[in-house]
Structure formats: structure tokens, C-alpha cells
Design a protein around this motif. Structure first.
Motif, PDB file in Angstrom:
ATOM      1  N   ASN A   1      -5.598   2.929   2.538  1.00  0.00           N
ATOM      2  CA  ASN A   1      -4.461   2.660   3.423  1.00  0.00           C
ATOM      3  C   ASN A   1      -4.500   3.518   4.686  1.00  0.00           C
ATOM      4  O   ASN A   1      -3.497   4.076   5.101  1.00  0.00           O
ATOM      5  CB  ASN A   1      -3.145   2.857   2.647  1.00  0.00           C
ATOM      6  CG  ASN A   1      -1.942   2.239   3.337  1.00  0.00           C
ATOM      7  OD1 ASN A   1      -2.067   1.244   4.030  1.00  0.00           O
ATOM      8  ND2 ASN A   1      -0.792   2.841   3.145  1.00  0.00           N
ATOM      9  N   GLY A   2      -5.679   3.637   5.284  1.00  0.00           N
ATOM     10  CA  GLY A   2      -5.798   4.430   6.508  1.00  0.00           C
ATOM     11  C   GLY A   2      -5.471   5.895   6.274  1.00  0.00           C
ATOM     12  O   GLY A   2      -4.938   6.577   7.143  1.00  0.00           O
ATOM     13  N   SER A   3      -5.786   6.396   5.078  1.00  0.00           N
ATOM     14  CA  SER A   3      -5.482   7.782   4.684  1.00  0.00           C
ATOM     15  C   SER A   3      -3.990   8.079   4.768  1.00  0.00           C
ATOM     16  O   SER A   3      -3.574   9.172   5.151  1.00  0.00           O
ATOM     17  CB  SER A   3      -6.282   8.783   5.523  1.00  0.00           C
ATOM     18  OG  SER A   3      -7.661   8.606   5.291  1.00  0.00           O
ATOM     19  N   ALA A   4      -3.184   7.094   4.400  1.00  0.00           N
ATOM     20  CA  ALA A   4      -1.730   7.264   4.408  1.00  0.00           C
ATOM     21  C   ALA A   4      -1.151   6.739   3.098  1.00  0.00           C
ATOM     22  O   ALA A   4      -1.669   5.792   2.513  1.00  0.00           O
ATOM     23  CB  ALA A   4      -1.113   6.516   5.588  1.00  0.00           C
ATOM     24  N   ASN A   5      -0.085   7.367   2.648  1.00  0.00           N
ATOM     25  CA  ASN A   5       0.607   6.901   1.459  1.00  0.00           C
ATOM     26  C   ASN A   5       1.261   5.550   1.736  1.00  0.00           C
ATOM     27  O   ASN A   5       1.536   5.209   2.884  1.00  0.00           O
ATOM     28  CB  ASN A   5       1.672   7.909   1.033  1.00  0.00           C
ATOM     29  CG  ASN A   5       1.067   9.234   0.632  1.00  0.00           C
ATOM     30  OD1 ASN A   5      -0.091   9.304   0.231  1.00  0.00           O
ATOM     31  ND2 ASN A   5       1.842  10.289   0.736  1.00  0.00           N
ATOM     32  N   GLN A   6       1.537   4.792   0.677  1.00  0.00           N
ATOM     33  CA  GLN A   6       2.255   3.523   0.802  1.00  0.00           C
ATOM     34  C   GLN A   6       3.717   3.771   0.459  1.00  0.00           C
ATOM     35  O   GLN A   6       4.032   4.238  -0.629  1.00  0.00           O
ATOM     36  CB  GLN A   6       1.670   2.474  -0.135  1.00  0.00           C
ATOM     37  CG  GLN A   6       2.403   1.145  -0.065  1.00  0.00           C
ATOM     38  CD  GLN A   6       1.807   0.100  -1.007  1.00  0.00           C
ATOM     39  OE1 GLN A   6       0.686   0.226  -1.480  1.00  0.00           O
ATOM     40  NE2 GLN A   6       2.579  -0.944  -1.271  1.00  0.00           N
TER      41      GLN A   6
ATOM     42  N   VAL B   1       3.678  -5.174  -3.557  1.00  0.00           N
ATOM     43  CA  VAL B   1       2.283  -5.247  -3.961  1.00  0.00           C
ATOM     44  C   VAL B   1       1.585  -3.960  -3.518  1.00  0.00           C
ATOM     45  O   VAL B   1       1.779  -3.486  -2.399  1.00  0.00           O
ATOM     46  CB  VAL B   1       1.600  -6.479  -3.334  1.00  0.00           C
ATOM     47  CG1 VAL B   1       0.099  -6.474  -3.586  1.00  0.00           C
ATOM     48  CG2 VAL B   1       2.228  -7.754  -3.864  1.00  0.00           C
ATOM     49  N   VAL B   2       0.780  -3.390  -4.406  1.00  0.00           N
ATOM     50  CA  VAL B   2       0.027  -2.175  -4.081  1.00  0.00           C
ATOM     51  C   VAL B   2      -1.106  -2.540  -3.124  1.00  0.00           C
ATOM     52  O   VAL B   2      -1.842  -3.503  -3.347  1.00  0.00           O
ATOM     53  CB  VAL B   2      -0.528  -1.512  -5.360  1.00  0.00           C
ATOM     54  CG1 VAL B   2      -1.358  -0.284  -5.008  1.00  0.00           C
ATOM     55  CG2 VAL B   2       0.616  -1.136  -6.294  1.00  0.00           C
TER      56      VAL B   2
ATOM     57  N   GLN C   1      -2.704  -9.386  -9.024  1.00  0.00           N
ATOM     58  CA  GLN C   1      -2.243  -8.331  -8.118  1.00  0.00           C
ATOM     59  C   GLN C   1      -1.540  -7.249  -8.932  1.00  0.00           C
ATOM     60  O   GLN C   1      -1.062  -7.501 -10.037  1.00  0.00           O
ATOM     61  CB  GLN C   1      -1.252  -8.875  -7.089  1.00  0.00           C
ATOM     62  CG  GLN C   1      -1.873  -9.798  -6.065  1.00  0.00           C
ATOM     63  CD  GLN C   1      -0.836 -10.322  -5.103  1.00  0.00           C
ATOM     64  OE1 GLN C   1       0.089 -11.016  -5.500  1.00  0.00           O
ATOM     65  NE2 GLN C   1      -0.987 -10.010  -3.831  1.00  0.00           N
ATOM     66  N   VAL C   2      -1.463  -6.069  -8.347  1.00  0.00           N
ATOM     67  CA  VAL C   2      -0.723  -4.953  -8.931  1.00  0.00           C
ATOM     68  C   VAL C   2       0.504  -4.723  -8.059  1.00  0.00           C
ATOM     69  O   VAL C   2       0.416  -4.756  -6.827  1.00  0.00           O
ATOM     70  CB  VAL C   2      -1.591  -3.672  -8.965  1.00  0.00           C
ATOM     71  CG1 VAL C   2      -0.801  -2.500  -9.498  1.00  0.00           C
ATOM     72  CG2 VAL C   2      -2.835  -3.907  -9.801  1.00  0.00           C
ATOM     73  N   ALA C   3       1.646  -4.503  -8.703  1.00  0.00           N
ATOM     74  CA  ALA C   3       2.883  -4.275  -7.958  1.00  0.00           C
ATOM     75  C   ALA C   3       3.622  -3.075  -8.547  1.00  0.00           C
ATOM     76  O   ALA C   3       3.398  -2.683  -9.690  1.00  0.00           O
ATOM     77  CB  ALA C   3       3.771  -5.512  -7.996  1.00  0.00           C
TER      78      ALA C   3
ATOM     79  N   LYS D   1      -8.162   7.579  -4.996  1.00  0.00           N
ATOM     80  CA  LYS D   1      -8.742   6.908  -6.162  1.00  0.00           C
ATOM     81  C   LYS D   1      -7.826   6.881  -7.376  1.00  0.00           C
ATOM     82  O   LYS D   1      -8.087   6.159  -8.330  1.00  0.00           O
ATOM     83  CB  LYS D   1     -10.079   7.538  -6.502  1.00  0.00           C
ATOM     84  CG  LYS D   1     -11.107   7.268  -5.420  1.00  0.00           C
ATOM     85  CD  LYS D   1     -12.512   7.423  -5.919  1.00  0.00           C
ATOM     86  CE  LYS D   1     -13.469   7.099  -4.802  1.00  0.00           C
ATOM     87  NZ  LYS D   1     -14.441   6.112  -5.164  1.00  0.00           N
ATOM     88  N   ASP D   2      -6.731   7.643  -7.378  1.00  0.00           N
ATOM     89  CA  ASP D   2      -5.808   7.612  -8.517  1.00  0.00           C
ATOM     90  C   ASP D   2      -4.860   6.422  -8.464  1.00  0.00           C
ATOM     91  O   ASP D   2      -4.175   6.134  -9.439  1.00  0.00           O
ATOM     92  CB  ASP D   2      -5.003   8.910  -8.607  1.00  0.00           C
ATOM     93  CG  ASP D   2      -5.870  10.069  -9.076  1.00  0.00           C
ATOM     94  OD1 ASP D   2      -6.874   9.823  -9.770  1.00  0.00           O
ATOM     95  OD2 ASP D   2      -5.551  11.217  -8.734  1.00  0.00           O
ATOM     96  N   THR D   3      -4.799   5.719  -7.344  1.00  0.00           N
ATOM     97  CA  THR D   3      -4.063   4.462  -7.246  1.00  0.00           C
ATOM     98  C   THR D   3      -5.123   3.372  -7.172  1.00  0.00           C
ATOM     99  O   THR D   3      -5.815   3.234  -6.158  1.00  0.00           O
ATOM    100  CB  THR D   3      -3.141   4.453  -6.012  1.00  0.00           C
ATOM    101  OG1 THR D   3      -2.154   5.484  -6.186  1.00  0.00           O
ATOM    102  CG2 THR D   3      -2.447   3.117  -5.850  1.00  0.00           C
ATOM    103  N   ASN D   4      -5.287   2.628  -8.281  1.00  0.00           N
ATOM    104  CA  ASN D   4      -6.428   1.717  -8.368  1.00  0.00           C
ATOM    105  C   ASN D   4      -6.193   0.584  -9.350  1.00  0.00           C
ATOM    106  O   ASN D   4      -5.216   0.577 -10.096  1.00  0.00           O
ATOM    107  CB  ASN D   4      -7.684   2.494  -8.772  1.00  0.00           C
ATOM    108  CG  ASN D   4      -7.562   3.107 -10.157  1.00  0.00           C
ATOM    109  OD1 ASN D   4      -7.481   2.394 -11.141  1.00  0.00           O
ATOM    110  ND2 ASN D   4      -7.533   4.424 -10.237  1.00  0.00           N
ATOM    111  N   MET D   5      -7.113  -0.369  -9.341  1.00  0.00           N
ATOM    112  CA  MET D   5      -7.161  -1.442 -10.323  1.00  0.00           C
ATOM    113  C   MET D   5      -8.617  -1.714 -10.648  1.00  0.00           C
ATOM    114  O   MET D   5      -9.474  -1.703  -9.761  1.00  0.00           O
ATOM    115  CB  MET D   5      -6.546  -2.746  -9.792  1.00  0.00           C
ATOM    116  CG  MET D   5      -6.664  -3.894 -10.791  1.00  0.00           C
ATOM    117  SD  MET D   5      -6.008  -5.485 -10.218  1.00  0.00           S
ATOM    118  CE  MET D   5      -7.266  -5.995  -9.048  1.00  0.00           C
ATOM    119  N   SER D   6      -8.890  -1.952 -11.925  1.00  0.00           N
ATOM    120  CA  SER D   6     -10.205  -2.457 -12.306  1.00  0.00           C
ATOM    121  C   SER D   6      -9.993  -3.718 -13.147  1.00  0.00           C
ATOM    122  O   SER D   6      -9.004  -3.825 -13.883  1.00  0.00           O
ATOM    123  CB  SER D   6     -11.022  -1.409 -13.077  1.00  0.00           C
ATOM    124  OG  SER D   6     -10.377  -1.055 -14.267  1.00  0.00           O
TER     125      SER D   6
END
Length: 159
Positions: A31-36, A45-46, A132-134, A149-154
Motif C-alpha cells: 500500500n505504498g508503505s502506508a497503513n490501510q 476489502v484488504v 477477497q479478504v475483508a 507481510k503480516d497482512t496477507n492471504m495465501s
């Protein structure tokens, strides 16, 4: 049990070893090195905008969707890290298929700390179904999800 979970897991292990599991991805949030920022009382949606790997180019970083190119059973794991929480308020992480929740985890937080939430499920996807993840929170103020990397989906096709 009358379900096929043992058969599914065994077949996925034996059959998947020869097939090499060609469908799936792992993505995380930069996210451009920014929090959401997540508005209070709003499902969001994440923004998973960076691919760690994507075997068949099925994840779209613009729409934040994994779109299945082949039907089958998939294991989906999602993780989010909230920046700081507010004591005794509700936080949620959910996995959606075609805009409908297929599972979620909820946390009622005690204390003002970072919160890591994770959730996994096995789902069946048809061709063109999307995942999607929300997240959701109801603290009365906007809260942030940490980028990285701690906010992710696999997601991985298992059968």
C-alpha cells in the motif's frame, strides 16, 4: 464422519505431489508503505497489492481478488495486523467468495495493543469465482491495518 475430509487430504497429498499444485498465490499489503485506514462500522476489502508468488497469474492487485482459473478445492488463509486496538471493542477478519462471506474470525479486544487475526478455510471454487479478504471494526473511530507481510492471504488449490 460422513464427510470426505480425510479422502480429500490424502488425495491432495498423493495426487498433488505429482501435479505440483500449479494453482494458487500468496500476496501481502504494501500500500505504498502506508497503513490501510478502516472506517468504523464499515466492511472494507484488504488492499493486498504485492505478490509473493502467483503460479497462474490469478491474483489481481488492482481489485484485490483471486480469480480461479480452474475449479477445485482450495485452502485459503488470511492474516491481518491491526495497528493499535481500543479496549473492549470488536474487530473482524473475513474471507469472501463472490462477495459473500464464507467464514470469519471475531475478536473482542482487551487492552490497547496490536492485534493479529488469522483465519483459514477450505472452499470449493468454480472457474471465475473470486476470493477477497475483508475487515471490519466498530470502535467509533477509524483504525489502521499495518502494511507489510503480516497482512496477507495465501490460497492454494488442493484437489
Amino acid at each position: 464422519a460422513n464427510d470426505n475430509s480425510t479422502k480429500l487430504a490424502t488425495t491432495a497429498y498423493v495426487d498433488g505431489a505429482s501435479k505440483g499444485f500449479p494453482y494458487g498465490c500468496k500476496v501481502h499489503m504494501v500500500n505504498g508503505s502506508a497503513n490501510q485506514t478502516v472506517a468504523t462500522g464499515t466492511q472494507s476489502v484488504v488492499k493486498l497489492d504485492t505478490k509473493d508468488w502467483d503460479f497462474s497469474t490469478e491474483f489481481n492487485t488492482t481489485t484485490n481478488r483471486y480469480v480461479a482459473s480452474t475449479a477445485g478445492y482450495y485452502i485459503v488463509t488470511a492474516n491481518i495486523e491491526w495497528n493499535t486496538t481500543v479496549d473492549t471493542y470488536y474487530y473482524e477478519l473475513a474471507i469472501y467468495v463472490n462477495g459473500v462471506s464464507v467464514g470469519r474470525t471475531n475478536s473482542l479486544v482487551g487492552g490497547n495493543n496490536q492485534l493479529n487475526q488469522n483465519f483459514s478455510t477450505i472452499i470449493h471454487l468454480n472457474v471465475s469465482d473470486y476470493v477477497q479478504v475483508a475487515e471490519y471494526q466498530e470502535t467509533g473511530v477509524n483504525r489502521d491495518i499495518l502494511y507489510g507481510k503480516d497482512t496477507n492471504m495465501s490460497i492454494q488449490r488442493i484437489y
